[in-house]
Motif scaffolding. Sequence first.
Motif, PDB file in Angstrom:
ATOM      1  N   TYR A  83     -39.698  -0.108   1.669  1.00  0.00           N
ATOM      2  CA  TYR A  83     -39.403  -1.378   0.997  1.00  0.00           C
ATOM      3  C   TYR A  83     -38.045  -1.275   0.334  1.00  0.00           C
ATOM      4  O   TYR A  83     -37.707  -0.239  -0.238  1.00  0.00           O
ATOM      5  N   GLU A  84     -37.249  -2.320   0.427  1.00  0.00           N
ATOM      6  CA  GLU A  84     -35.995  -2.339  -0.342  1.00  0.00           C
ATOM      7  C   GLU A  84     -35.965  -3.576  -1.214  1.00  0.00           C
ATOM      8  O   GLU A  84     -36.035  -4.716  -0.730  1.00  0.00           O
ATOM      9  N   GLY A  85     -35.905  -3.378  -2.519  1.00  0.00           N
ATOM     10  CA  GLY A  85     -35.821  -4.496  -3.453  1.00  0.00           C
ATOM     11  C   GLY A  85     -34.393  -4.658  -3.939  1.00  0.00           C
ATOM     12  O   GLY A  85     -33.463  -4.098  -3.354  1.00  0.00           O
ATOM     13  N   LYS A  86     -34.237  -5.429  -5.021  1.00  0.00           N
ATOM     14  CA  LYS A  86     -32.888  -5.725  -5.501  1.00  0.00           C
ATOM     15  C   LYS A  86     -32.248  -4.514  -6.183  1.00  0.00           C
ATOM     16  O   LYS A  86     -31.057  -4.312  -6.084  1.00  0.00           O
ATOM     17  N   ASP A 132     -26.876  -1.600  -7.491  1.00  0.00           N
ATOM     18  CA  ASP A 132     -26.801  -3.065  -7.311  1.00  0.00           C
ATOM     19  C   ASP A 132     -27.448  -3.782  -8.487  1.00  0.00           C
ATOM     20  O   ASP A 132     -28.493  -3.360  -8.984  1.00  0.00           O
ATOM     21  N   ALA A 133     -26.812  -4.862  -8.893  1.00  0.00           N
ATOM     22  CA  ALA A 133     -27.375  -5.698  -9.957  1.00  0.00           C
ATOM     23  C   ALA A 133     -27.402  -7.146  -9.476  1.00  0.00           C
ATOM     24  O   ALA A 133     -26.461  -7.609  -8.823  1.00  0.00           O
ATOM     25  N   THR A 134     -28.516  -7.810  -9.767  1.00  0.00           N
ATOM     26  CA  THR A 134     -28.601  -9.234  -9.442  1.00  0.00           C
ATOM     27  C   THR A 134     -29.147  -9.969 -10.653  1.00  0.00           C
ATOM     28  O   THR A 134     -29.783  -9.370 -11.516  1.00  0.00           O
ATOM     29  N   ALA A 135     -28.880 -11.250 -10.705  1.00  0.00           N
ATOM     30  CA  ALA A 135     -29.439 -12.088 -11.769  1.00  0.00           C
ATOM     31  C   ALA A 135     -29.581 -13.508 -11.243  1.00  0.00           C
ATOM     32  O   ALA A 135     -28.995 -13.852 -10.207  1.00  0.00           O
ATOM     33  N   PHE A 136     -30.356 -14.286 -11.973  1.00  0.00           N
ATOM     34  CA  PHE A 136     -30.573 -15.697 -11.628  1.00  0.00           C
ATOM     35  C   PHE A 136     -30.984 -15.843 -10.159  1.00  0.00           C
ATOM     36  O   PHE A 136     -30.266 -16.456  -9.359  1.00  0.00           O
ATOM     37  N   ASP A 137     -32.138 -15.244  -9.823  1.00  0.00           N
ATOM     38  CA  ASP A 137     -32.674 -15.308  -8.469  1.00  0.00           C
ATOM     39  C   ASP A 137     -31.675 -14.807  -7.430  1.00  0.00           C
ATOM     40  O   ASP A 137     -31.534 -15.386  -6.352  1.00  0.00           O
ATOM     41  N   ALA A 138     -30.962 -13.758  -7.801  1.00  0.00           N
ATOM     42  CA  ALA A 138     -29.998 -13.105  -6.906  1.00  0.00           C
ATOM     43  C   ALA A 138     -28.836 -14.013  -6.509  1.00  0.00           C
ATOM     44  O   ALA A 138     -28.120 -13.737  -5.543  1.00  0.00           O
ATOM     45  N   THR A 139     -28.595 -15.090  -7.261  1.00  0.00           N
ATOM     46  CA  THR A 139     -27.415 -15.918  -6.988  1.00  0.00           C
ATOM     47  C   THR A 139     -26.180 -15.241  -7.575  1.00  0.00           C
ATOM     48  O   THR A 139     -25.067 -15.478  -7.132  1.00  0.00           O
ATOM     49  N   LYS A 140     -26.397 -14.387  -8.575  1.00  0.00           N
ATOM     50  CA  LYS A 140     -25.293 -13.574  -9.125  1.00  0.00           C
ATOM     51  C   LYS A 140     -25.527 -12.142  -8.681  1.00  0.00           C
ATOM     52  O   LYS A 140     -26.613 -11.604  -8.895  1.00  0.00           O
ATOM     53  N   ASP A 164     -40.287 -14.741  -5.724  1.00  0.00           N
ATOM     54  CA  ASP A 164     -38.877 -15.151  -5.778  1.00  0.00           C
ATOM     55  C   ASP A 164     -38.676 -16.584  -5.289  1.00  0.00           C
ATOM     56  O   ASP A 164     -37.907 -17.331  -5.886  1.00  0.00           O
ATOM     57  N   GLY A 165     -39.385 -16.941  -4.215  1.00  0.00           N
ATOM     58  CA  GLY A 165     -39.249 -18.284  -3.637  1.00  0.00           C
ATOM     59  C   GLY A 165     -39.573 -19.374  -4.646  1.00  0.00           C
ATOM     60  O   GLY A 165     -38.999 -20.471  -4.603  1.00  0.00           O
ATOM     61  N   LEU A 166     -40.503 -19.079  -5.545  1.00  0.00           N
ATOM     62  CA  LEU A 166     -40.905 -20.048  -6.574  1.00  0.00           C
ATOM     63  C   LEU A 166     -40.207 -19.772  -7.910  1.00  0.00           C
ATOM     64  O   LEU A 166     -40.531 -20.383  -8.925  1.00  0.00           O
ATOM     65  N   LEU A 184     -52.397   1.151 -12.929  1.00  0.00           N
ATOM     66  CA  LEU A 184     -51.317   2.001 -13.453  1.00  0.00           C
ATOM     67  C   LEU A 184     -50.082   1.142 -13.716  1.00  0.00           C
ATOM     68  O   LEU A 184     -49.821   0.176 -12.992  1.00  0.00           O
ATOM     69  N   LEU A 185     -49.313   1.530 -14.733  1.00  0.00           N
ATOM     70  CA  LEU A 185     -48.026   0.887 -14.992  1.00  0.00           C
ATOM     71  C   LEU A 185     -47.036   1.362 -13.929  1.00  0.00           C
ATOM     72  O   LEU A 185     -46.944   2.565 -13.669  1.00  0.00           O
ATOM     73  N   GLY A 186     -46.305   0.416 -13.318  1.00  0.00           N
ATOM     74  CA  GLY A 186     -45.401   0.778 -12.237  1.00  0.00           C
ATOM     75  C   GLY A 186     -43.959   0.410 -12.514  1.00  0.00           C
ATOM     76  O   GLY A 186     -43.535   0.332 -13.674  1.00  0.00           O
ATOM     77  N   ASP A 187     -43.202   0.215 -11.429  1.00  0.00           N
ATOM     78  CA  ASP A 187     -41.819  -0.276 -11.497  1.00  0.00           C
ATOM     79  C   ASP A 187     -40.923   0.642 -12.326  1.00  0.00           C
ATOM     80  O   ASP A 187     -40.943   1.862 -12.157  1.00  0.00           O
ATOM     81  N   GLU A 188     -40.144   0.080 -13.233  1.00  0.00           N
ATOM     82  CA  GLU A 188     -39.199   0.842 -14.059  1.00  0.00           C
ATOM     83  C   GLU A 188     -39.194   0.267 -15.463  1.00  0.00           C
ATOM     84  O   GLU A 188     -39.661  -0.866 -15.670  1.00  0.00           O
ATOM     85  N   ILE A 189     -38.710   1.042 -16.407  1.00  0.00           N
ATOM     86  CA  ILE A 189     -38.480   0.525 -17.757  1.00  0.00           C
ATOM     87  C   ILE A 189     -37.068   0.962 -18.122  1.00  0.00           C
ATOM     88  O   ILE A 189     -36.795   2.163 -18.249  1.00  0.00           O
ATOM     89  N   SER A 190     -36.175   0.002 -18.215  1.00  0.00           N
ATOM     90  CA  SER A 190     -34.751   0.323 -18.343  1.00  0.00           C
ATOM     91  C   SER A 190     -34.025  -0.870 -18.955  1.00  0.00           C
ATOM     92  O   SER A 190     -34.633  -1.921 -19.148  1.00  0.00           O
TER      93      SER A 190
END
Length: 234
Positions: free
Chosen positions: A8-11, A31-39, A125-127, A188-194
């Motif tokens: 899987y590749e996310g943002k 990579d950094a994205t914001a505002f639904d990856a428009t930035k 993301d679509g919503l 379980l808690l996942g993802d990242e905390i940053s």
Amino acid sequence: MKKGKKIYEGKAKILFDTDKPDLVIQEFKDDATAFDATKRGTIEQKGVMNNEISCALFRLLESKGIPTHFVKKLSEREMLVKKLDIVMVEVTIRNISAGGLSKLLGIEEGIVLKKPVLEYHYKNDGLHDPLINDYHIEMLGLATDKEMKKIKDYSFSVNEILKDFFNKVGLKLVDFKLEFGRHKGKILLGDEISPDTCRLWDKKTNEKLDKDRFRRDLGKIEEAYQEVLKRIKS
Ligand code: 5GP
């Protein structure tokens, strides 16, 4: 640990298989994205800093009894984690008004809330990750009542642990987002905390030391992430 296929590749991160079916490698990108990856942009060394910050915070939470997907740090940009079936609900906890809450309710940023506010957002993301409640979660079958009770209890506990920890290193934990998943029947808690997923303000100056520097073009982005890492290691 053998790094296998990309699954899987996310943002901000990439997940890779390993030779163990229940473990995956989480690799942090710049990579950094914001505002639904428009930035879109790149924050130099962000992946390295976020990996180190996340590893330290997952270790802290584990030591306080919060079950997380964290297994160990593998390299500068990689951590070994337990494979999760992700619950498609993002949990936000807010201690001070900012961002989405200020926009939603028309209140200024920086107001200390009498008690933490918890929000659920549908991870879609679509919503545009809409705000949802327990009834929507049940309606969509995103998680059971029992799972959501665990998720809510863990989230408030994480808030207390992190608020206290950041306070000791001169940072206000304004708000943050958590993601959870299922692993061998457990939540379980996942993802990242940053600084990508938390708003952190300097206790004395209220200087923003998080991704809002990127979102709002405030400059000194790398320096802010570096400062958070330095304080966490202090
Ligand atoms: P807000 O709803 O105010 O935009 O975000 C609240 C908190 O959750 C902030 O600390 C923000 O960084 C985090 N957050 C919410 N949604 C996301 C998301 O999709 N990606 C990331 N990186 N952080 C998020």
